[in-house]
Every structure is written in C-alpha cells, then in structure tokens.
Design an enzyme around this catalytic site. Structure first.
Site, PDB file in Angstrom:
ATOM      1  N   HIS A  80      33.279  24.440  34.397  1.00 19.97           N
ATOM      2  CA  HIS A  80      32.350  25.796  33.905  1.00 19.97           C
ATOM      3  C   HIS A  80      30.446  25.633  33.831  1.00 19.97           C
ATOM      4  O   HIS A  80      30.819  24.871  32.933  1.00 19.97           O
ATOM      5  CB  HIS A  80      32.943  26.828  33.501  1.00 19.97           C
ATOM      6  CG  HIS A  80      32.736  26.646  31.693  1.00 19.97           C
ATOM      7  ND1 HIS A  80      31.872  27.228  30.917  1.00 19.97           N
ATOM      8  CD2 HIS A  80      34.531  26.698  31.161  1.00 19.97           C
ATOM      9  CE1 HIS A  80      32.123  26.988  29.462  1.00 19.97           C
ATOM     10  NE2 HIS A  80      34.202  26.102  29.247  1.00 19.97           N
ATOM     11  N   ASP A  82      28.752  27.447  32.796  1.00 15.46           N
ATOM     12  CA  ASP A  82      27.440  28.583  31.041  1.00 15.46           C
ATOM     13  C   ASP A  82      28.167  28.170  30.107  1.00 15.46           C
ATOM     14  O   ASP A  82      29.920  27.359  29.496  1.00 15.46           O
ATOM     15  CB  ASP A  82      27.966  29.945  31.253  1.00 15.46           C
ATOM     16  CG  ASP A  82      30.017  30.608  31.471  1.00 15.46           C
ATOM     17  OD1 ASP A  82      30.625  29.229  31.667  1.00 15.46           O
ATOM     18  OD2 ASP A  82      30.483  31.701  30.421  1.00 15.46           O
ATOM     19  N   GLU A 177      32.685  31.534  32.464  1.00 19.25           N
ATOM     20  CA  GLU A 177      33.991  31.149  32.312  1.00 19.25           C
ATOM     21  C   GLU A 177      34.329  31.795  30.595  1.00 19.25           C
ATOM     22  O   GLU A 177      34.930  32.385  30.220  1.00 19.25           O
ATOM     23  CB  GLU A 177      34.686  30.021  32.294  1.00 19.25           C
ATOM     24  CG  GLU A 177      36.121  29.747  31.938  1.00 19.25           C
ATOM     25  CD  GLU A 177      35.927  29.001  30.043  1.00 19.25           C
ATOM     26  OE1 GLU A 177      37.325  28.766  29.945  1.00 19.25           O
ATOM     27  OE2 GLU A 177      34.997  29.334  29.531  1.00 19.25           O
ATOM     28  N   GLU A 178      33.409  31.538  29.734  1.00 17.42           N
ATOM     29  CA  GLU A 178      32.938  32.118  28.552  1.00 17.42           C
ATOM     30  C   GLU A 178      33.431  33.137  28.110  1.00 17.42           C
ATOM     31  O   GLU A 178      34.347  33.813  26.999  1.00 17.42           O
ATOM     32  CB  GLU A 178      32.025  31.487  27.645  1.00 17.42           C
ATOM     33  CG  GLU A 178      31.725  30.022  27.469  1.00 17.42           C
ATOM     34  CD  GLU A 178      32.369  29.251  26.477  1.00 17.42           C
ATOM     35  OE1 GLU A 178      33.432  30.108  26.233  1.00 17.42           O
ATOM     36  OE2 GLU A 178      32.583  27.886  26.375  1.00 17.42           O
TER      37      GLU A 178
HETATM   38 ZN   LIG Z   1      35.744  25.013  28.854  1.00 24.04          ZN
END
Ligand SMILES: [Zn+2]
Length: 411
Positions: A80, A82, A177-178
């Site tokens: 990911h 971000d 993702e976060e």
């Molecule tokens: Zn991660």
C-alpha cells in the site's frame, strides 16, 4: 550476485507525503497519494513493465510477463502507498545509519526521540546493517513503502535476469489501506491473479497467515426524558444507562487485557443526551464463533442493565468488517508452504505468525485471492521511532524471487 536498488528507491518514496484521511469520502482519500503512484508507474515502465498504469482511484497495476511455457498460476504482489493518519508524514527526512553497531539512534530534529536497542528487540539482528529512520518529527513510512520498494526491485530483478523462470507476476499498489479501504476499488477482473502476497510484515523471515475476524457494533439506547425538577420516578437517562453498560462489560475482554490469540470488545465512540445514547464498538477475535459470542455479551449486558430501566430500550446492530484470512488459506496450503520455502531459500528461518489486526490481504482472501502477508522489515510503524534496514529489504526481494521460481517449479 544481485545488485539491489532498494536503498535509493526507498529514500525517494518516503519523501513523498501519502498520508490517507479517514474523514475524506473520495478514493483515494487524499490526492497526494497519486503523486507517489505516478512515480511508481514511471519506474515500473522504465523497468520494462509495459502495462504499468495508475487508475482513477489511485491504484497501480503492472505485469511482469511470464517467461516459461508451463501453465503457472498468476501471482500478485501487493503493497500500500498510503501512510497512517496517526503520525505526520509530511516532509519526511530519512536518515541512513550505515553499519549500525547497537548504539542509541538519536533523531536530530527532535532529540527526545531515541531508538534504543533495549526497546526494539529486532535491532539486535541489525548489527553491521544499514538502518534507516526518520529525523524525529515524522513517521518514516516504511509501512508500507518498504513493500513498494521490495516489489519494484524484485520486478527489476526478474526483468534483468531471464534465467529466473516464472509465470505472470502481477503488481498491485493500493491507496488507503491504513483507513481500511485499501481494496474497496480493486478491479479483480483486471487483476486476474490466482494467489497473492502482501509485502507488509515486520521481522525478516516472518509470514502471516492469520488475521483477526472483525465486526463493528452499534448500540443505540433510547431513554425517557423528563423535566429534571419533576423527574422522580420518570426519568431514565440514556447517558447513565450507557455508562452502566460500559462499566459492566467484562474487563478481561478489553484490548488492554488481551494478547496473542485472545479477542476483545472495544468501545471506540460514544455520544448522547438523556433521550438517546449511541456507543460504537469494534469486536475482534481469531475465531468467528467467539466473535459472535462477544457480540452476545454486549446484548446480555445491555439486557441486564435495562432491567432497572423498565421504559428504556435499546437496539444493537452488528456489521461485518473483515474475516480471518486463514479460513481461505487453509484451502490452499501451498500458498503458505511455498512462502515458507522461499524464505528458507533466502537464507532465513521461516516463522509463521498471526496478526492482531487486518490487512488488505484479509479482504482480498475473501474476494477470491488467497493472500498471506510476508515481511518487508518494517518496525515500530505509525510512530516517529519507525525504522527499517536495507538488508532486510534485500532479503525480502530474495524471498519474492524464490517464490516466483518455486511457483514455476511446482507447476
Ligand atoms: Zn501497512
């Protein structure tokens, strides 16, 4: 001998701010994530991945074409772009501590931030390695720019070394993702992969095949309002009912009292007035039956508290967030077996672990892409103490290359 490019790539990616924003409704949640997406696409094109592109939602897709006649499953490597909203990712100034010898790493822009060997177990395995940190005022972003770095370098190695035989290898870089939306807009048809690996884990040698199963719960309490001067025998305050329910939840089922394979009930938000109060919970467990039992605990406690408030009522709504990826991976044991073998061939001792959280892979596994998580060497993520070593990232590149070979060999 392979020539690695991980250090330069990593130092470049971390200087691009890609913090995601849970309060945004757009995809990607922040447009700046596309700044890194464009850089990654340019690098993948330069390496020779001709279909590399960034889509409107901020996802990067690319393919390393197969170089074997065998019918090999298409393997996806995912990371990911971000970084966590929990810690600033603006103006990151990475520092390379070459040939680390166990000393305290004092970060110059805020000398109160000191990375000490005694606080970070894995640093003992980094003696002689090159450790990268931020400068003290931001996170580093190794989570998950180490993964982006490792996958991009592995693609370059595959293109430069045609003697490594492999099937089609798909690259997927996700935004957000976060904030739990990393796979919301993945085009599974376009991805067309059979199995996947996220490269977003911690210590060198680890592979993770289990995540929590996760539900959200919303408890709405309806009380009885009355003028407080004339409330005797009438008022049933939703605020007080909510407080009582929270204190009567079993203490042992809380995040601060649980570890390893234990699940929990965790109130994350509360609001209310006399007539109505709302409590949002997250519920977590590795076992789906226990997860359901935890939801029942909330209901039972609410019912029991409400006995003293005969005119008040409540509703409890449960919604699914994600499920333990192991349920899917157990049906495809080779995904883990080959991962373990690849780690072994990279000269490391493979260690199978579970994650007290979720990954893009937990949802991908239920969208038809069984997807465990392999180490990228990230440590102390979401904090100003975050660090990674160049050598761990190189080991992760080796692991990916072996994994590509193993899938080809076994097909
Ligand atoms: Zn991660």
């Amino acid at each position: 001998m392979l020539q690695y490019t991980v250090q330069n790539r990593f130092l470049k990616y971390v200087t691009i701010d890609t913090q995601s924003d849970p309060d945004s409704q757009t995809t990607p949640s922040t447009q700046k994530q596309k700044d890194l997406g464009h850089v990654l696409v340019a690098e993948l094109l330069e390496i020779g991945l001709q279909d590399a592109h960034l889509d409107e939602y901020g996802y990067v897709y690319a393919t390393v074409p197969a170089n074997t006649d065998k019918a090999v499953p298409v393997i996806c490597f995912c990371a990911h772009m971000d970084t966590s909203p929990d810690c600033s990712g603006e103006n990151v100034k990475p520092i390379v501590h070459a040939n680390y010898l166990g000393q305290d790493l004092v970060l110059p822009d805020d000398p109160s931030v000191v990375i000490k060997l005694k606080d970070h177990d894995d640093l003992q395995h980094q003696i002689g390695n090159d450790v990268i940190t931020a400068s003290g005022t931001t996170l580093l972003g190794a989570d998950n720019k180490a993964g982006l770095t490792v996958i991009t370098d592995a693609c370059r190695q595959l293109m430069d070394h045609p003697e490594i035989k492999h099937g089609a290898i798909r690259v997927l870089f996700t935004p957000d993702e976060e904030i739990g939306r990393g796979v919301d807009k993945v085009d599974m048809g376009k991805l067309a992969a059979d199995f996947g690996y996220t490269i977003d884990g911690e210590s060198a040698g680890t592979i993770e095949n289990e995540t929590f199963s996760a539900d959200g719960a919303q408890l709405v309490i309806t009380g009885i309002s009355s003028h407080p001067g004339f409330a005797k025998g009438k008022m049933e305050s939703a605020i007080k009912i909510a407080g009582k329910i929270l204190t009567e939840l079993p203490a042992k089922l809380s995040p601060e009292k649980t570890a390893a394979k234990e699940g929990f009930i965790h109130p994350v938000y509360i609001s209310g007035h006399v007539e109505q109060a709302v409590i949002d919970f997250i519920i977590r467990d590795f076992d789906d039956e226990k997860l359901e039992a935890h939801a029942k605990v909330i209901r039972q406690v609410a019912e029991s508290v409400l006995k003293d408030f005969p005119h008040a009522s409540f509703t409890l709504k449960i919604h699914q967030q994600y499920r333990n990826m192991k349920q899917m991976l157990d049906k495809h044991q080779q995904v883990i077996d080959y991962g373990m073998e690849a780690i072994r061939r990279a000269g490391l001792k493979p260690r199978l672990r579970s994650i007290r959280g979720g990954t893009d892979g937990s949802r991908l596994s239920f969208m038809g892409l069984p997807c465990p998580n392999i180490f990228a060497g990230e440590h102390a993520f979401h904090s100003r103490q975050e660090w990674v070593s160049v050598q761990d990232m190189q080991k992760a590149v080796d692991t990916i290359l072996h994994l590509c070979s193993i899938w080809e060999e076994k097909s």
